[in-house]
Design a protein around this motif. Sequence first.
Motif, PDB file in Angstrom:
ATOM      1  N   LEU A 128       3.096   0.010   8.974  1.00 46.37           N
ATOM      2  CA  LEU A 128       2.963   1.410   9.382  1.00 46.37           C
ATOM      3  C   LEU A 128       1.781   2.069   8.674  1.00 46.37           C
ATOM      4  O   LEU A 128       1.020   2.820   9.273  1.00 46.37           O
ATOM      5  CB  LEU A 128       4.254   2.184   9.101  1.00 46.37           C
ATOM      6  N   GLU A 129       1.623   1.778   7.395  1.00 43.80           N
ATOM      7  CA  GLU A 129       0.505   2.347   6.627  1.00 43.80           C
ATOM      8  C   GLU A 129      -0.829   1.830   7.161  1.00 43.80           C
ATOM      9  O   GLU A 129      -1.788   2.582   7.305  1.00 43.80           O
ATOM     10  CB  GLU A 129       0.671   1.965   5.156  1.00 43.80           C
ATOM     11  N   LYS A 130      -0.872   0.546   7.471  1.00 46.66           N
ATOM     12  CA  LYS A 130      -2.098  -0.060   7.995  1.00 46.66           C
ATOM     13  C   LYS A 130      -2.461   0.552   9.348  1.00 46.66           C
ATOM     14  O   LYS A 130      -3.626   0.659   9.693  1.00 46.66           O
ATOM     15  CB  LYS A 130      -1.888  -1.575   8.126  1.00 46.66           C
ATOM     16  N   ASN A 131      -1.459   0.966  10.113  1.00 45.77           N
ATOM     17  CA  ASN A 131      -1.708   1.497  11.446  1.00 45.77           C
ATOM     18  C   ASN A 131      -1.604   3.013  11.505  1.00 45.77           C
ATOM     19  O   ASN A 131      -1.168   3.574  12.499  1.00 45.77           O
ATOM     20  CB  ASN A 131      -0.771   0.847  12.465  1.00 45.77           C
ATOM     21  N   ASP A 132      -2.044   3.685  10.445  1.00 43.04           N
ATOM     22  CA  ASP A 132      -2.118   5.138  10.425  1.00 43.04           C
ATOM     23  C   ASP A 132      -3.439   5.534  11.079  1.00 43.04           C
ATOM     24  O   ASP A 132      -4.507   5.402  10.483  1.00 43.04           O
ATOM     25  CB  ASP A 132      -2.045   5.640   8.979  1.00 43.04           C
ATOM     26  N   ILE A 133      -3.383   6.022  12.327  1.00 47.76           N
ATOM     27  CA  ILE A 133      -4.606   6.282  13.091  1.00 47.76           C
ATOM     28  C   ILE A 133      -5.447   7.407  12.496  1.00 47.76           C
ATOM     29  O   ILE A 133      -6.631   7.510  12.796  1.00 47.76           O
ATOM     30  CB  ILE A 133      -4.320   6.538  14.588  1.00 47.76           C
ATOM     31  N   THR A 134      -4.854   8.238  11.652  1.00 50.93           N
ATOM     32  CA  THR A 134      -5.645   9.300  11.020  1.00 50.93           C
ATOM     33  C   THR A 134      -6.667   8.717  10.041  1.00 50.93           C
ATOM     34  O   THR A 134      -7.603   9.407   9.663  1.00 50.93           O
ATOM     35  CB  THR A 134      -4.744  10.320  10.287  1.00 50.93           C
ATOM     36  N   LYS A 135      -6.492   7.466   9.672  1.00 52.42           N
ATOM     37  CA  LYS A 135      -7.475   6.795   8.809  1.00 52.42           C
ATOM     38  C   LYS A 135      -8.661   6.265   9.612  1.00 52.42           C
ATOM     39  O   LYS A 135      -9.624   5.773   9.043  1.00 52.42           O
ATOM     40  CB  LYS A 135      -6.807   5.647   8.047  1.00 52.42           C
ATOM     41  N   PHE A 166     -10.284   4.588  15.926  1.00 57.36           N
ATOM     42  CA  PHE A 166      -9.728   5.805  16.528  1.00 57.36           C
ATOM     43  C   PHE A 166     -10.560   6.997  16.091  1.00 57.36           C
ATOM     44  O   PHE A 166     -11.114   7.003  14.993  1.00 57.36           O
ATOM     45  CB  PHE A 166      -8.279   6.027  16.065  1.00 57.36           C
ATOM     46  N   GLU A 167     -10.626   8.004  16.970  1.00 53.97           N
ATOM     47  CA  GLU A 167     -11.304   9.249  16.621  1.00 53.97           C
ATOM     48  C   GLU A 167     -10.679  10.401  17.396  1.00 53.97           C
ATOM     49  O   GLU A 167     -10.052  10.193  18.437  1.00 53.97           O
ATOM     50  CB  GLU A 167     -12.800   9.168  16.923  1.00 53.97           C
TER      51      GLU A 167
END
Length: 194
Positions: free
Chosen positions: A21-28, A40-41
Motif C-alpha cells: 500500500l505504501e509503495k502504491n501511494d499515488i500521491t508520491k 501519476f500526476e
Amino acid sequence: MESHAEEIVKIINQERKRKQLEKNDITKGYAEIFYDTVAFERKKLCNEEFSMIIPVFFDIMKEEYVALKYCVENRPEFIYTNEELNINMTFSFLHKEAITTDILEMQKEMEKEIKQINEDIVLIEKDILQTEQGKDIVHFLFPLNIENTTLLQEFFLFAVNEKWVIATFHCPYTQKRDWINIIKQMLLSIQLEE
C-alpha cells in the motif's frame, strides 16, 4: 487459539500488505501496477472542471477510436485512455435537476441501473467516499464480461458546479489486484478547480 507460527505468518502478511500500500501511494507520483512502474500526476480534466491524480499515460481518446468503441447515442463526453486502449476513464455530465440530489438515493438508483445491465453482476465494492474537500463520490466496483473479455469496471458519480458527473474506469480484470486500491486513491484525489 493461533500457534506461534501462525502469528508470525499473519504479522509477515500484514507487513507485506502495508509495504504494498505504501509503495502504491499515488500521491508520491508513481505506483507498481502489473509488474510495471506507472507515473501519476494531477491533471485538470473535462474542460478543467476538476482535477484528479491519474496515470501520466492517460490522454484523450482519438476520435477514430471513439467511433469504433462507442455507439453515438451512448458516447461519453470525455474519454481518457492509455496507448493500448485497454485502460479507460470516461466522464459525462448531467444537470442536477435531471436526477435526484440525495446521494443515498443516487447510490440506490445507480445500483438498480447496474443490475439492469446484467442481473448476474456481483459487486466487489460499493461505497460513498468523501474527498478532503468534502465532495461525496458514489462508487461501485464489479467485474464486467464483454464479448470474451472480463473487465474490472468502476462506476462512479459526483457533483461539480451544479452538474452530476457520471464516470467509469475500466481495465483488464487480470490487473484487479493492483488497480483496486489505486482507483479509490484516484477518486479521493478529485478536487474542484477554481
